[in-house]
Scaffold this active site. Structure first.
Site, PDB file in Angstrom:
ATOM      1  N   TYR A  89      23.096   4.835  -3.260  1.00 47.14           N
ATOM      2  CA  TYR A  89      23.960   4.938  -2.089  1.00 47.14           C
ATOM      3  C   TYR A  89      23.270   4.367  -0.848  1.00 47.14           C
ATOM      4  O   TYR A  89      23.859   3.571  -0.098  1.00 47.14           O
ATOM      5  CB  TYR A  89      24.326   6.399  -1.880  1.00 47.14           C
ATOM      6  CG  TYR A  89      25.281   6.661  -0.742  1.00 47.14           C
ATOM      7  CD1 TYR A  89      26.636   6.395  -0.876  1.00 47.14           C
ATOM      8  CD2 TYR A  89      24.838   7.199   0.466  1.00 47.14           C
ATOM      9  CE1 TYR A  89      27.533   6.644   0.156  1.00 47.14           C
ATOM     10  CE2 TYR A  89      25.718   7.456   1.509  1.00 47.14           C
ATOM     11  CZ  TYR A  89      27.059   7.168   1.346  1.00 47.14           C
ATOM     12  OH  TYR A  89      27.922   7.425   2.377  1.00 47.14           O
ATOM     13  N   ASN A 114      17.659   8.708   1.585  1.00 47.78           N
ATOM     14  CA  ASN A 114      18.026  10.073   1.227  1.00 47.78           C
ATOM     15  C   ASN A 114      17.599  10.343  -0.208  1.00 47.78           C
ATOM     16  O   ASN A 114      17.894   9.552  -1.104  1.00 47.78           O
ATOM     17  CB  ASN A 114      19.542  10.274   1.367  1.00 47.78           C
ATOM     18  CG  ASN A 114      19.906  11.700   1.684  1.00 47.78           C
ATOM     19  OD1 ASN A 114      19.038  12.537   1.907  1.00 47.78           O
ATOM     20  ND2 ASN A 114      21.184  11.985   1.711  1.00 47.78           N
ATOM     21  N   THR A 151      33.637  17.059   5.337  1.00 49.83           N
ATOM     22  CA  THR A 151      34.622  16.575   4.377  1.00 49.83           C
ATOM     23  C   THR A 151      34.506  17.377   3.092  1.00 49.83           C
ATOM     24  O   THR A 151      33.623  18.226   2.940  1.00 49.83           O
ATOM     25  CB  THR A 151      34.396  15.086   4.044  1.00 49.83           C
ATOM     26  OG1 THR A 151      33.129  14.941   3.379  1.00 49.83           O
ATOM     27  CG2 THR A 151      34.413  14.223   5.304  1.00 49.83           C
ATOM     28  N   GLY A 184      34.326   4.043  -0.538  1.00 53.20           N
ATOM     29  CA  GLY A 184      32.949   4.273  -0.960  1.00 53.20           C
ATOM     30  C   GLY A 184      32.871   5.418  -1.941  1.00 53.20           C
ATOM     31  O   GLY A 184      33.736   6.288  -1.976  1.00 53.20           O
TER      32      GLY A 184
END
Length: 452
Positions: A358, A352, A393, A295
């Protein structure tokens, strides 16, 4: 990426300050280490009048080495439990919900840190009357509230077991119980999981539930993908790790570390599905599990977003999954008993700002699970998705400090998750023993306040 606030809170000075000022208090979560017992203490198993699941669940847990305690024998007020498991499948109207209070109220303070709460019920759509369906739907409010109330790393889940899945119980339920009770589910809470009648095969060794399985992981060079490759290999799988050629060095390092194989391939290339299918056919003859993890993000508000940002995100995150599935299924490379797991996001549930592309792609992944899983079930193949929340991450490390802190704290665990938390959840859905779990979207978000 280190959560310095959580590290400070777990120090002596930090604990005193948090208590005095009422600051967020991230608990130390119990995560899985090979060789750990399934639970670190006894489990209290209760049942509603007429419950159909307590007996098979009890047999499965006893076989797993769990010490079970009957509520009638739980007279010691100082007793502490690693988990509370309750069969609510016998509740047929709203008045019967009082049985939930009678079981959980006396034990609300009896759970050990990082304890587990599991409630078992019947899917409302399968109930025999509107009153029964109403009562069974009410279980969602109970478990989600418990997940937010009990604190100290306690998780709470609702597992709906279809009536046509009874014939496979306890095999069909055992993998889900093992996952939810163990440290593998440390960052999973407030979830509703459905277990049906699919093919479920118990492994010879529950410490290696993927022995003999060929697993494809896309986006495996770094972050969640690399953690996935490690967890699946640890569980016994032969991992085919795939990523773009530009990530070749990192991909090779991961594949070498786990004893897997590396495939450098751009999934958006027109011939990518065919090339991948040919590689899997020639090297392995099949692929038992396909994990769609690859992704990208290309963030901009919609009014400022160029078409390339939109197209590339939809293509990588969603369309490539469809194309790969089509070719692998058409060529019969995913056998009966196979599993497909896709990575969505809570952005696909709650949306979002600045991520319309996304969020659209990740909501599409959920749509893929909803639409394709019934079709694949007829072929004996399961399809599920995971929806991560805030995971520590390199990508989240770039988020501005205040937004990053909000992402970490706005969940029941008051902390971000780790890549291994997503990997463990995908690992469970990849087990042959989890073949009866299909059509689910499981959030790995610490019970985020967004999209909860």
């Amino acid at each position: 990426m280190t959560d310095r606030y959580a590290s400070f809170v777990q120090s002596g000075a930090g604990r005193a300050l948090v208590k005095r000022l009422g600051l967020p208090d991230p608990p130390r979560l119990r995560r899985h280490t090979p060789g750990d017992p399934l639970v670190p203490g006894p489990v209290l198993l209760g049942a509603s009048t007429g419950g159909r699941l307590a007996e098979p669940v009890g047999k499965a847990l006893t076989a797993a080495g769990v010490e079970l305690v009957d509520p009638a024998a739980a007279t010691d007020a100082t007793a502490r439990f690693a988990a509370l498991v309750y069969d609510a499948s016998g509740i047929t109207d709203s008045t019967g919900l009082r049985q939930l209070y009678d079981f959980f109220h006396p034990q609300a303070r009896a759970l050990l840190p990082s304890g587990r709460v599991i409630v078992l019920g019947t899917p409302p759509a399968e109930c025999g009357s509107p009153r029964e369906a109403t009562a069974q739907r009410a279980l969602e409010g109970l478990t989600r509230s418990i997940g937010k109330e009990f604190g100290r790393g306690v998780t709470a889940q609702l597992v709906y077991v279809t009536r046509d899945g009874d014939a496979g119980t306890p095999v069909s339920l055992e993998s889900t119980l093992r996952f939810l009770l163990s440290g593998r589910s440390a960052y999973v809470s407030g979830q509703v999981i459905r277990v049906g009648a699919g093919t479920a095969a118990a492994p010879a060794d529950w410490d290696r539930p993927l022995d003999g399985q060929v697993v494809l992981v896309t986006g495996a060079a770094r972050g969640i993908g690399a953690a996935l490759a490690r967890v699946l290999a640890r569980d016994g799988a032969s991992v085919v790790a795939l990523d773009i050629p530009a990530a070749g060095d990192e991909l090779a390092a991961v594949a070498n570390e786990i004893g897997g194989s590396a495939v450098q391939l751009d999934l958006t290339a027109p011939d990518a599905p065919t090339r991948l299918a040919e590689h899997l056919a020639s090297r392995h003859g099949r692929v038992d599990v396909v994990v769609h993890n690859a992704g990208i993000t290309r963030d901009k508000t919609l009014g400022r977003m160029d078409a390339d940002r939109w197209d590339s995100v939809i293509d990588v995150n969603l369309s490539s999954q469809e194309r790969i599935n089509d070719v692998l299924l058409e060529r019969g490379l995913i056998p009966a008993g196979g599993r497909i797991v896709s990575v969505s996001s809570i952005a696909g549930i709650a949306g979002n700002r600045g991520q319309t592309n996304y969020a659209t792609s990740k909501a599409g992944v959920i749509g893929l699970v909803d639409s394709l899983s019934p079709v694949l079930r007829e072929r004996g193949i399961s399809l599920n998705a995971v929806a991560p929340g805030f995971i520590e991450t390199r990508l989240t490390a770039r988020i501005p400090l205040m937004i990053r802190e909000a992402g970490r704290r706005m969940n029941s665990m008051a902390q971000g998750g780790l890549p291994v938390d997503v990997a463990e959840t995908i690992g469970w859905l990849s087990w042959p023993a989890s073949g009866a779990v299909s059509g689910n979207v499981v959030r790995v978000c610490g019970q985020s306040l967004l999209g909860a």
